[in-house]
Design a protein around this motif. Sequence first.
Motif, PDB file in Angstrom:
ATOM      1  N   THR A  26       0.838  -1.202   0.000  1.00 40.34           N
ATOM      2  CA  THR A  26       0.000   0.000   0.000  1.00 40.34           C
ATOM      3  C   THR A  26       0.875   1.256   0.000  1.00 40.34           C
ATOM      4  N   MET A  27       1.740   1.296  -0.948  1.00 37.01           N
ATOM      5  CA  MET A  27       2.720   2.376  -0.985  1.00 37.01           C
ATOM      6  C   MET A  27       2.086   3.685  -1.435  1.00 37.01           C
ATOM      7  N   ASN A  28       2.661   4.769  -0.954  1.00 37.93           N
ATOM      8  CA  ASN A  28       2.199   6.099  -1.333  1.00 37.93           C
ATOM      9  C   ASN A  28       3.399   6.969  -1.709  1.00 37.93           C
ATOM     10  N   PRO A  29       3.163   8.118  -2.315  1.00 34.70           N
ATOM     11  CA  PRO A  29       4.283   8.954  -2.773  1.00 34.70           C
ATOM     12  C   PRO A  29       5.255   9.348  -1.661  1.00 34.70           C
ATOM     13  N   GLU A  30       4.782   9.379  -0.413  1.00 34.03           N
ATOM     14  CA  GLU A  30       5.674   9.718   0.694  1.00 34.03           C
ATOM     15  C   GLU A  30       6.692   8.614   0.981  1.00 34.03           C
ATOM     16  N   ASP A  31       6.496   7.454   0.405  1.00 38.56           N
ATOM     17  CA  ASP A  31       7.450   6.352   0.580  1.00 38.56           C
ATOM     18  C   ASP A  31       8.616   6.434  -0.401  1.00 38.56           C
ATOM     19  N   ALA A  32       8.541   7.351  -1.341  1.00 35.23           N
ATOM     20  CA  ALA A  32       9.618   7.489  -2.316  1.00 35.23           C
ATOM     21  C   ALA A  32      10.887   7.983  -1.622  1.00 35.23           C
ATOM     22  N   ALA A  33      11.976   7.272  -1.851  1.00 34.27           N
ATOM     23  CA  ALA A  33      13.242   7.607  -1.193  1.00 34.27           C
ATOM     24  C   ALA A  33      14.318   6.650  -1.689  1.00 34.27           C
ATOM     25  N   VAL A  34      15.525   6.915  -1.266  1.00 36.39           N
ATOM     26  CA  VAL A  34      16.587   5.922  -1.424  1.00 36.39           C
ATOM     27  C   VAL A  34      16.568   5.075  -0.161  1.00 36.39           C
ATOM     28  N   TYR A  35      16.483   3.772  -0.336  1.00 35.50           N
ATOM     29  CA  TYR A  35      16.430   2.841   0.788  1.00 35.50           C
ATOM     30  C   TYR A  35      17.799   2.196   0.969  1.00 35.50           C
ATOM     31  N   TYR A  36      18.278   2.264   2.209  1.00 41.53           N
ATOM     32  CA  TYR A  36      19.600   1.760   2.542  1.00 41.53           C
ATOM     33  C   TYR A  36      19.507   0.552   3.471  1.00 41.53           C
ATOM     34  N   CYS A  37      20.281  -0.438   3.161  1.00 41.30           N
ATOM     35  CA  CYS A  37      20.414  -1.592   4.025  1.00 41.30           C
ATOM     36  C   CYS A  37      21.473  -1.297   5.087  1.00 41.30           C
ATOM     37  N   TYR A  38      21.292  -1.866   6.253  1.00 42.84           N
ATOM     38  CA  TYR A  38      22.138  -1.531   7.406  1.00 42.84           C
ATOM     39  C   TYR A  38      22.377  -2.787   8.228  1.00 42.84           C
ATOM     40  N   ALA A  39      23.576  -2.917   8.747  1.00 46.41           N
ATOM     41  CA  ALA A  39      23.891  -4.038   9.628  1.00 46.41           C
ATOM     42  C   ALA A  39      24.770  -3.543  10.768  1.00 46.41           C
ATOM     43  N   ARG A  40      24.386  -3.873  11.964  1.00 45.10           N
ATOM     44  CA  ARG A  40      25.143  -3.449  13.152  1.00 45.10           C
ATOM     45  C   ARG A  40      25.433  -4.668  14.019  1.00 45.10           C
TER      46      ARG A  40
END
Length: 117
Positions: free
Chosen positions: A83-97
Amino acid sequence: QVQLVESGGGLVQPGGSLRLSCVASGTIVSYVVGWYRQAPGNQRELVATITSSGRTNYADSLKGRFTISRDFAKRTVYLQMNTMNPEDAAVYYCYARSQITPGLEYWGQGTQVTVSS
């Protein structure tokens, strides 16, 4: 040194779904892994994380729409976005700690997600 490589980004219509994947070059069994995102002009923000025991944490605004999961055997983390919307537009980064070594963390290069009709 662990490299994280994201995939699955792209263009999706409002209301649609997308699944991101992040593959690690080495073991991430004892790591908290997750996703952050950054839209133009905004700070990078938490999307979701998952610990080695499976405990999840989500940004409050995304609960119920996004689901994070991991496959230890494949060294892969997934982010299912619905149920994505325009506010979800972004660069998505994977992260590991690392949950063992303080301060040890890795970031992927990011994958672009665009939500538009």
